[in-house]
Write a protein that holds these residues in place. Structure first.
Motif, PDB file in Angstrom:
ATOM      1  N   GLU A   1       1.341  42.182 -14.423  1.00 34.12           N
ATOM      2  CA  GLU A   1       1.687  40.934 -14.818  1.00 34.12           C
ATOM      3  C   GLU A   1       2.766  40.282 -14.666  1.00 34.12           C
ATOM      4  OE1 GLU A   1       2.384  44.149 -17.842  1.00 34.12           O
ATOM      5  OE2 GLU A   1       0.594  43.256 -16.881  1.00 34.12           O
ATOM      6  N   ASN A   2       3.869  40.951 -14.322  1.00 34.78           N
ATOM      7  CA  ASN A   2       5.102  40.389 -14.319  1.00 34.78           C
ATOM      8  C   ASN A   2       5.323  40.185 -12.487  1.00 34.78           C
ATOM      9  OD1 ASN A   2       5.924  40.608 -16.870  1.00 34.78           O
ATOM     10  ND2 ASN A   2       6.429  42.874 -16.562  1.00 34.78           N
ATOM     11  N   GLY A   3       4.556  40.530 -11.914  1.00 36.81           N
ATOM     12  CA  GLY A   3       4.454  40.198 -10.378  1.00 36.81           C
ATOM     13  C   GLY A   3       5.327  41.315  -9.578  1.00 36.81           C
TER      14      GLY A   3
ATOM     15  N   ARG B   1      14.219  45.401  -7.975  1.00 27.02           N
ATOM     16  CA  ARG B   1      13.251  46.076  -8.945  1.00 27.02           C
ATOM     17  C   ARG B   1      11.964  45.603  -8.084  1.00 27.02           C
ATOM     18  NH1 ARG B   1      14.415  49.751 -11.930  1.00 27.02           N
ATOM     19  NH2 ARG B   1      12.217  49.894 -12.729  1.00 27.02           N
ATOM     20  N   ILE B   2      11.313  46.766  -7.365  1.00 27.24           N
ATOM     21  CA  ILE B   2      10.078  46.580  -6.804  1.00 27.24           C
ATOM     22  C   ILE B   2       8.788  46.655  -7.609  1.00 27.24           C
ATOM     23  CG2 ILE B   2       8.732  47.134  -4.601  1.00 27.24           C
ATOM     24  CD1 ILE B   2      11.298  45.643  -4.184  1.00 27.24           C
ATOM     25  N   SER B   3       9.007  47.903  -8.298  1.00 30.40           N
ATOM     26  CA  SER B   3       8.128  48.224  -9.012  1.00 30.40           C
ATOM     27  C   SER B   3       8.788  48.546 -10.888  1.00 30.40           C
ATOM     28  CB  SER B   3       7.293  49.437  -8.864  1.00 30.40           C
ATOM     29  OG  SER B   3       8.362  50.675  -8.918  1.00 30.40           O
TER      30      SER B   3
ATOM     31  N   MET C   1      -1.798  44.631   2.620  1.00 24.89           N
ATOM     32  CA  MET C   1      -2.913  44.843   1.460  1.00 24.89           C
ATOM     33  C   MET C   1      -2.477  44.558   0.066  1.00 24.89           C
ATOM     34  SD  MET C   1      -3.710  48.785   2.354  1.00 24.89           S
ATOM     35  CE  MET C   1      -2.214  49.475   2.656  1.00 24.89           C
ATOM     36  N   LEU C   2      -0.927  44.111   0.140  1.00 23.05           N
ATOM     37  CA  LEU C   2      -0.455  43.729  -1.038  1.00 23.05           C
ATOM     38  C   LEU C   2      -0.868  42.182  -1.855  1.00 23.05           C
ATOM     39  CD1 LEU C   2       1.611  44.920  -3.484  1.00 23.05           C
ATOM     40  CD2 LEU C   2       3.401  43.448  -2.093  1.00 23.05           C
ATOM     41  N   VAL C   3      -1.588  42.155  -2.807  1.00 19.63           N
ATOM     42  CA  VAL C   3      -1.938  40.885  -3.606  1.00 19.63           C
ATOM     43  C   VAL C   3      -0.468  39.865  -3.521  1.00 19.63           C
ATOM     44  CG1 VAL C   3      -2.613  39.932  -5.544  1.00 19.63           C
ATOM     45  CG2 VAL C   3      -3.700  41.946  -4.693  1.00 19.63           C
ATOM     46  N   ALA C   4      -0.924  38.595  -2.984  1.00 19.49           N
ATOM     47  CA  ALA C   4       0.286  37.825  -2.808  1.00 19.49           C
ATOM     48  C   ALA C   4       0.219  37.109  -4.370  1.00 19.49           C
ATOM     49  CB  ALA C   4      -0.106  36.660  -2.030  1.00 19.49           C
ATOM     50  N   THR C   5       1.562  36.866  -4.800  1.00 21.27           N
ATOM     51  CA  THR C   5       1.951  36.436  -6.063  1.00 21.27           C
ATOM     52  C   THR C   5       2.087  34.946  -5.775  1.00 21.27           C
ATOM     53  OG1 THR C   5       4.063  36.592  -5.581  1.00 21.27           O
ATOM     54  CG2 THR C   5       3.155  38.431  -6.982  1.00 21.27           C
TER      55      THR C   5
END
Length: 164
Positions: free
Chosen positions: A56-58, A89-91, A145-149
């Motif tokens: 939820e924080n992207g 911070r990536i994750s 594959m990563l969902v775009a924010t």
């Protein structure tokens, strides 16, 4: 008696075949339909191209635990882990997947990677147009594959815009 029953069964099957043969063909409007699936009808449980989710924080949900790669029977998932820093911070965890590749030349879409993921970072999407004449195009990278924010401030939003 069994010969008559067999002949009756064949006749019934042929009557169904001939009955269907003369009905008009019903065609889905796939290549020209509206929306992202362009008229294709997909079932809810369809296993399409993999998608890497964000929280939820992207931030990326993948914590590079390697459970998806270990569960994969065709050994098509390759992951390299890196540590998060206070500045970058990536994750939300200590580590993140610096490299996350899935080789669709080998993937059998079994779903074991989705089931093994403890953070629900990888899921099956509804992408179905994966065909390619070049086998090197079938290696999907993390950026693919990563969902775009949408609307995230700073570097994360700029990075996701470059993925599209």
């Amino acid at each position: 008696m069994s010969i008559v029953r067999n002949i009756a069964g064949v006749a019934k099957g042929m009557s169904i075949t001939f009955g269907e043969m003369f009905k008009p063909t019903e065609v889905e409007n796939y290549p020209d339909g509206p929306g992202p699936t362009r008229g294709a009808m997909l079932q809810e449980r369809f296993r399409g191209a993999h998608v890497l989710q964000r929280d939820e924080n992207g931030l990326e949900k993948c914590v590079a635990c390697f459970l998806c790669a270990a569960a994969c029977p065709s050994n098509c998932i390759y992951i390299e882990a890196a540590d998060n820093t206070a500045e970058k911070r990536i994750s939300s965890a200590e580590r993140y997947a610096k490299v996350y590749n899935i080789d669709y030349n080998r993937c059998i879409f079994c779903g074991y990677c989705v089931e093994a993921c403890p953070t629900d970072a990888i899921t099956h999407g509804h992408g179905f147009e994966l065909a390619s004449l070049n086998a090197t195009n079938l290696v999907m990278r993390k950026e693919d594959m990563l969902v775009a924010t949408v609307g995230m401030p700073g570097e994360l939003a700029a990075h996701s815009d470059s993925i599209k």
